[in-house]
Design an enzyme around this catalytic site. Structure first.
Site, PDB file in Angstrom:
ATOM      1  N   PHE A  74      -1.609  -0.156   0.138  1.00 37.82           N
ATOM      2  CA  PHE A  74      -2.234   0.497  -1.020  1.00 37.82           C
ATOM      3  C   PHE A  74      -2.975  -0.463  -1.963  1.00 37.82           C
ATOM      4  CE2 PHE A  74       1.147   3.471   0.246  1.00 37.82           C
ATOM      5  CZ  PHE A  74       0.400   4.621   0.420  1.00 37.82           C
TER       6      PHE A  74
ATOM      7  N   ASP B 267      -2.190   2.241   7.732  1.00 36.39           N
ATOM      8  CA  ASP B 267      -2.871   1.045   8.238  1.00 36.39           C
ATOM      9  C   ASP B 267      -3.803   0.510   7.168  1.00 36.39           C
ATOM     10  OD1 ASP B 267      -5.681   2.079  10.327  1.00 36.39           O
ATOM     11  OD2 ASP B 267      -4.844   3.061   8.567  1.00 36.39           O
TER      12      ASP B 267
ATOM     13  N   HIS C 268       1.670  12.433   0.224  1.00 37.07           N
ATOM     14  CA  HIS C 268       0.843  11.222   0.173  1.00 37.07           C
ATOM     15  C   HIS C 268      -0.016  11.244  -1.092  1.00 37.07           C
ATOM     16  CE1 HIS C 268      -2.001   8.111   1.402  1.00 37.07           C
ATOM     17  NE2 HIS C 268      -1.108   7.764   2.314  1.00 37.07           N
TER      18      HIS C 268
ATOM     19  N   TYR D 261      -6.881  -0.860   4.760  1.00 37.69           N
ATOM     20  CA  TYR D 261      -8.233  -0.393   4.431  1.00 37.69           C
ATOM     21  C   TYR D 261      -9.218  -1.048   5.408  1.00 37.69           C
ATOM     22  CZ  TYR D 261      -6.137   0.979  -0.072  1.00 37.69           C
ATOM     23  OH  TYR D 261      -5.371   1.537  -1.052  1.00 37.69           O
TER      24      TYR D 261
END
Length: 220
Positions: A79, A66, A188, A68
């Site tokens: 990202f 989701d 991740h 920032y």
């Protein structure tokens, strides 16, 4: 709800926009705004990934979770952060892997729009968030919508490269026809994964796959 989204995506997803869950989602966001909640990214940027990477131009999909949730960070690309905003830790690790994998100098800007314009679809599974409340919009219907997006890409396109980082993203593999698409999986890039992302070489692998299909590699 009159969704402001790039024309090819609007056509491909027309059925989704007419479904009851999407009307409920739109109503929820309207209510959040009406009651003074601060939502990221700003409304016009919720579909930024779609607007920068039209449906028929997608070559690579990088799935985030989701947006920032800090001021000025989210701009609708997984990202990525706008120019002038400090790169978050996960993105710093992505840049470190790029440096080891392809020798690309670590960038100061965290803005990944240049990737999006080359066909890297920077999709978050959840497309909005309340300020300072991570995952606050994880149950309002976004995942139903983005699962449909991934399915459409799988069904109607061929030879795409999906980069799934972390267990959350890897669960989406079941939505993809792996007979005609390539799925690359890794840990991740978050520091919480303690460096397990490093060495995945996904960027060079992606370009090798694209070249083998006669497509232009990505200038990461």
């Amino acid at each position: 709800m009159n969704v402001q989204i790039e024309a090819s995506w609007k056509q491909v997803l027309a059925d989704e926009f007419e479904k009851p869950y999407f009307a409920a989602l739109a109503q929820f966001l309207h209510e959040e705004k009406r009651t003074g909640k601060v939502i990221y990214p700003p409304g016009p940027l919720i579909f930024n990934a779609f607007n920068l990477t039209p449906f028929d131009q997608v070559k690579v999909v990088i799935l985030g979770q989701d947006p920032y949730h800090g001021p000025g960070q989210a701009h609708g690309l997984s990202f990525s952060v706008p120019d002038g905003i400090k790169a978050p830790p996960s993105l710093v690790n992505i840049y470190k892997e790029l440096n080891t994998d392809l020798g690309i100098p670590i960038r100061t800007s965290g803005n990944l729009e240049s990737w999006a314009r080359q066909g890297v679809f920077l999709l978050n599974a959840i497309l909005s968030v309340r300020q300072a409340e991570p995952a606050s919009h994880s149950q309002i219907g976004w995942q139903t919508f983005t699962d449909a997006v991934i399915r459409k890409l799988s069904e109607e396109r061929e030879g795409l490269v999906f980069l799934f980082w972390g267990n959350y993203a890897r669960k989406k593999k079941e939505l993809i026809d792996t007979r005609k698409h390539v799925v690359l999986e890794a840990a991740h890039p978050s520091p919480l994964a303690r460096g397990a992302f490093f060495g995945c070489r996904h960027f060079s692998q992606t370009n090798e796959v694209l070249k083998s299909m006669g497509k232009t590699p990505i200038e990461w």
